[in-house]
Write a protein that holds these residues in place. Structure first.
Motif, short mmCIF file in Angstrom:
data_model
loop_
_atom_site.label_atom_id
_atom_site.label_comp_id
_atom_site.label_asym_id
_atom_site.label_seq_id
_atom_site.Cartn_x
_atom_site.Cartn_y
_atom_site.Cartn_z
N ASP A 170 3.55 -5.13 -6.50
CA ASP A 170 4.93 -4.86 -6.92
C ASP A 170 5.90 -5.57 -5.97
O ASP A 170 6.68 -4.92 -5.29
N ASP B 271 6.82 -6.68 1.50
CA ASP B 271 5.53 -6.76 2.19
C ASP B 271 4.42 -7.26 1.27
O ASP B 271 3.46 -7.90 1.73
N ASP B 272 4.57 -7.05 -0.03
CA ASP B 272 3.63 -7.66 -0.99
C ASP B 272 3.68 -9.19 -0.85
O ASP B 272 2.65 -9.87 -0.93
N ASN C 176 8.22 -1.06 -6.24
CA ASN C 176 9.27 -1.20 -5.22
C ASN C 176 10.63 -1.38 -5.85
O ASN C 176 11.63 -0.82 -5.41
N HIS D 56 13.67 -2.38 -0.35
CA HIS D 56 13.24 -3.78 -0.49
C HIS D 56 14.39 -4.75 -0.74
O HIS D 56 14.18 -5.96 -0.87
N LEU E 288 -1.60 -3.33 -4.28
CA LEU E 288 -0.55 -3.23 -3.25
C LEU E 288 0.65 -2.45 -3.77
O LEU E 288 1.69 -2.41 -3.12
N ASN F 26 5.55 8.96 3.48
CA ASN F 26 6.82 8.24 3.70
C ASN F 26 7.78 8.42 2.52
O ASN F 26 8.85 7.83 2.51
N GLU G 272 2.56 9.08 0.25
CA GLU G 272 2.90 7.65 0.43
C GLU G 272 3.48 7.14 -0.89
O GLU G 272 3.10 7.60 -1.97
N ASN H 227 3.23 4.43 -3.00
CA ASN H 227 2.45 3.94 -4.15
C ASN H 227 1.72 5.06 -4.87
O ASN H 227 1.61 5.08 -6.10
N LEU I 7 -1.06 4.76 5.18
CA LEU I 7 0.00 4.57 6.19
C LEU I 7 -0.53 4.72 7.61
O LEU I 7 -0.23 3.89 8.48
N ASP J 240 1.27 -3.72 3.22
CA ASP J 240 0.49 -4.55 2.28
C ASP J 240 -0.23 -5.69 3.02
O ASP J 240 -1.32 -6.11 2.62
C1 BDR Z 1 4.02 0.78 0.14
O1 BDR Z 1 5.16 1.03 -0.68
C2 BDR Z 1 5.96 -0.13 -0.75
O2 BDR Z 1 7.22 0.15 -0.20
C3 BDR Z 1 5.27 -1.21 0.02
O3 BDR Z 1 5.28 -2.43 -0.72
C4 BDR Z 1 3.87 -0.71 0.24
O4 BDR Z 1 3.01 -1.15 -0.78
C5 BDR Z 1 4.19 1.52 1.44
O5 BDR Z 1 4.31 2.89 1.19
#
Ligand code: BDR
Ligand code: CA
Length: 312
Positions: free
Chosen positions: A11, A15-16, A40, A82, A124, A158, A164, A166, A189, A240
């Motif tokens: 997505d 970081d992807d 994202n 992002h 990812l 997070n 997390e 995803n 994480l 990622d």
């Molecule tokens: C994940 O969520 C997105 O913000 C990042 O791309 C990563 O895949 C981290 O929680």
């Protein structure tokens, strides 16, 4: 040596983007597809970014049409994290190629059959595309060799206290994948945090001159400035990217096989990956949970990536 066929589901996402750069710098990988999913940012952006990244790097792969929303949960994104367009405001050149005529789940099925049991999948982003593929094609689970995913955590979340991002976006998809019986490596994480980078470490690598440096520099600054100035974190874990490094070279990673589920119902902990770290459930492990990765070797892989883009 035969290449490792892989489908990347993602997505993009700052970081992807770095993770895709890393994968494409490893010629022993055969990237069969980069399939986008909403996550994202909205699907319109993640899909365009996937297409444009494949073009920019020059990868000959398919870009399937992915899921625009999760299986059951409402569609929720993280635009603020992002930045504009998903790449911290960086505008990639328009893609010359178009999407594959097939959906991401059909692309995955076709590539799994073509690879005759050798296909690996890296996710990812939210696992919606993979879950649709597994539901639609029950035989698929016998054809995927291994899944490596940036998903979940064995510690704190997070997005809510336990989840997390995803896993939280599409917990039902995550649970389908966890219960599929396919070997799965969960780079969550807490495991990824063992490869956290200071600004000095990050910039020293991402600012090295190469043909992708305009993007890596922009994205690295976006991530690190957000983490330090906005969130007051001391360093940056690019989740990622660590996950992709663990996929490419599993010898940098230490995993603990654990029975793991994804919480789909609780209003407090929806999306929590419930990891039986102490094996109290008595249930057979179904997920290899990343505990730590070798930071020095991770950094070396990133330096080699920049060298590769200087030479190619
Ligand atoms: C994940 O969520 C997105 O913000 C990042 O791309 C990563 O895949 C981290 O929680
Ligand atoms: Ca991602």
């Amino acid at each position: 040596m035969s290449k490792r066929p892989v489908v990347i589901d993602c997505d993009p996402g700052v970081d992807d983007t770095l993770a895709i750069f890393l994968a494409a710098s490893h010629p022993e990988l055969e990237i069969r597809a980069i399939n986008p999913v909403a996550g994202n940012v909205g699907y319109e952006s993640t899909s365009q970014n996937a297409l444009r990244l494949a073009d920019l790097i020059g990868i000959d792969c398919r870009v399937g049409r992915g899921a625009e929303e999760p299986l059951i949960a409402p569609c929720r994104t993280a635009g603020a994290i992002h930045g504009k367009g998903g790449l911290g405001g960086y505008e990639l050149p328009e893609a010359k190629r178009d999407f594959d005529p097939d959906y991401a789940w059909d692309v995955l099925w076709q590539e799994a059959r073509r690879a005759e049991g050798e296909l690996e999948v890296v996710t990812l982003g939210p696992m919606t595309n993979l879950a649709i593929a597994l539901t639609r094609y029950p035989e698929l689970k016998k054809l995927i060799k291994k899944i490596t995913s940036m998903v979940g955590t064995a510690g704190q979340g997070n997005t809510n206290v336990y989840a997390e991002f995803n896993a939280w976006v599409d917990p039902h998809a995550c649970e389908i994948v966890f219960q599929s019986g396919i070997p799965i490596a969960m780079c969550g994480l807490d495991g990824n945090d063992t490869c956290t980078l200071s600004g000095e470490e990050l910039y020293a690598i991402m600012e090295r001159p190469s043909r992708i440096t305009p993007v890596t520099r922009h994205v690295a600054h976006f991530i690190h400035e957000r983490n330090t100035l906005q969130w007051h974190l001391p360093s940056s874990t690019i989740h990622d990217l660590v996950t992709m490094a663990c996929f490419i070279d599993p010898s940098i990673a230490t995993y603990e096989p654990c029975y793991t589920t994804c919480e789909t119902r609780s209003s407090i902990s929806a999306g929590q990956t419930v990891v039986d770290l102490y094996h109290v459930s008595g249930k057979a492990p179904n997920v290899d949970v990343l505990r730590c990765a070798d930071k020095e070797r991770f950094k070396a892989m990133l330096s080699e990536m920049m060298d590769w883009y200087t030479a190619h």
